[in-house]
Design a protein around this motif. Structure first.
Motif, PDB file in Angstrom:
ATOM      1  N   UNK A   1      -1.533   7.654  -2.466  1.00  0.00           N
ATOM      2  CA  UNK A   1      -1.975   7.983  -0.667  1.00  0.00           C
ATOM      3  C   UNK A   1      -2.884   7.177  -0.765  1.00  0.00           C
ATOM      4  N   UNK A   2      -3.615   7.515  -2.117  1.00  0.00           N
ATOM      5  CA  UNK A   2      -5.056   5.895  -2.672  1.00  0.00           C
ATOM      6  C   UNK A   2      -4.655   4.249  -2.942  1.00  0.00           C
ATOM      7  N   UNK A   3      -2.819   4.952  -3.700  1.00  0.00           N
ATOM      8  CA  UNK A   3      -2.837   3.347  -3.858  1.00  0.00           C
ATOM      9  C   UNK A   3      -1.946   2.935  -2.351  1.00  0.00           C
ATOM     10  N   UNK A   4      -1.448   3.670  -1.617  1.00  0.00           N
ATOM     11  CA  UNK A   4      -0.842   2.808  -0.093  1.00  0.00           C
ATOM     12  C   UNK A   4      -2.072   2.260   1.006  1.00  0.00           C
TER      13      UNK A   4
ATOM     14  N   UNK B   1      -5.328   1.836   1.993  1.00  0.00           N
ATOM     15  CA  UNK B   1      -7.168   1.506   2.043  1.00  0.00           C
ATOM     16  C   UNK B   1      -8.265   2.297   2.160  1.00  0.00           C
ATOM     17  N   UNK B   2      -7.956   3.385   4.063  1.00  0.00           N
ATOM     18  CA  UNK B   2      -8.700   4.204   4.365  1.00  0.00           C
ATOM     19  C   UNK B   2      -8.376   5.212   3.488  1.00  0.00           C
ATOM     20  N   UNK B   3      -7.523   5.371   2.752  1.00  0.00           N
ATOM     21  CA  UNK B   3      -7.251   6.737   1.922  1.00  0.00           C
ATOM     22  C   UNK B   3      -8.291   6.230   0.783  1.00  0.00           C
ATOM     23  N   UNK B   4      -7.905   5.197   0.297  1.00  0.00           N
ATOM     24  CA  UNK B   4      -8.987   4.826  -0.880  1.00  0.00           C
ATOM     25  C   UNK B   4     -10.551   4.863  -1.043  1.00  0.00           C
ATOM     26  N   UNK B   5     -10.277   4.380  -0.242  1.00  0.00           N
ATOM     27  CA  UNK B   5     -12.058   4.821   0.733  1.00  0.00           C
ATOM     28  C   UNK B   5     -12.302   5.444   0.657  1.00  0.00           C
ATOM     29  N   UNK B   6     -11.993   6.944   1.402  1.00  0.00           N
ATOM     30  CA  UNK B   6     -12.508   8.348   1.572  1.00  0.00           C
ATOM     31  C   UNK B   6     -12.546   8.712   0.480  1.00  0.00           C
TER      32      UNK B   6
END
Length: 173
Positions: free
Chosen positions: A83-86, A88-93
């Motif tokens: 999910x982090x890879x796919x 940007x919102x999840x990565x930021x969170x």
């Protein structure tokens, strides 16, 4: 050894809840690389694993129960990584965003406070890049993984190091 004392789905649910709770709690503690953990951070991580063990396994000490919990945690970690890879919102969170610590020789003290970054940690990162003062820095960024990237100003000559520990400029504190 192979007999579960709770249903398998309860072990999965408990593992998911503990994983998410720890992810949230650790995310709130700030940005530090594993290699940069202070002794109190390491003690916290060791104690957390022991503290959540019983809530995750519901007292089930069977071999299968441990395997179910381990597989669930690994699957969650794999899913969060995907999910982090796919997204940007999840990565930021999950991982946060890079933050500017120094811009054009001026320290952003608010970011230092929010990140719980000490003056010693910042000074150490500056020294690793050959800077003795904040004024020598064009840009310093606290990266998502806790490392500090430093870009020197081009208009500064290298100062002479006289053996004393460098201090930050008065204006930048």
């Amino acid at each position: 050894m192979f007999h579960l004392s709770v249903p398998w789905w309860e072990l999965v649910l408990r593992s998911v809840i503990i994983y998410v709770a720890l992810l949230l709690l650790l995310r709130m503690t700030g940005k530090r690389q594993t290699g940069q953990l202070a002794p109190f951070d390491l003690v916290l991580l060791l104690l957390l694993s022991n503290a959540v063990q019983n809530s995750m396994n519901a007292g089930d000490n069977s071999l299968i129960g441990g395997v179910i919990s381990a597989v669930t945690l690994i699957a969650l970690n794999f899913a969060v990584g995907g999910l982090v890879f796919k997204s940007k919102h999840v990565e930021n969170w999950v991982e946060g965003k890079p933050q500017v610590l120094i811009h054009d020789g001026k320290l952003v003290a608010e970011i230092m406070r929010e990140s719980l970054l000490t003056q010693h940690e910042l000074n150490s990162a500056l020294r690793r890049e050959g800077c003795c003062t904040v004024g020598e820095v064009s840009l310093a960024i606290l990266e998502m993984n806790g490392s500090i990237s430093v870009i020197k100003r081009k208009d500064n000559a290298q100062p002479h190091f006289d053996g004393e520990m460098p201090k930050l400029d008065e204006q930048s504190q």
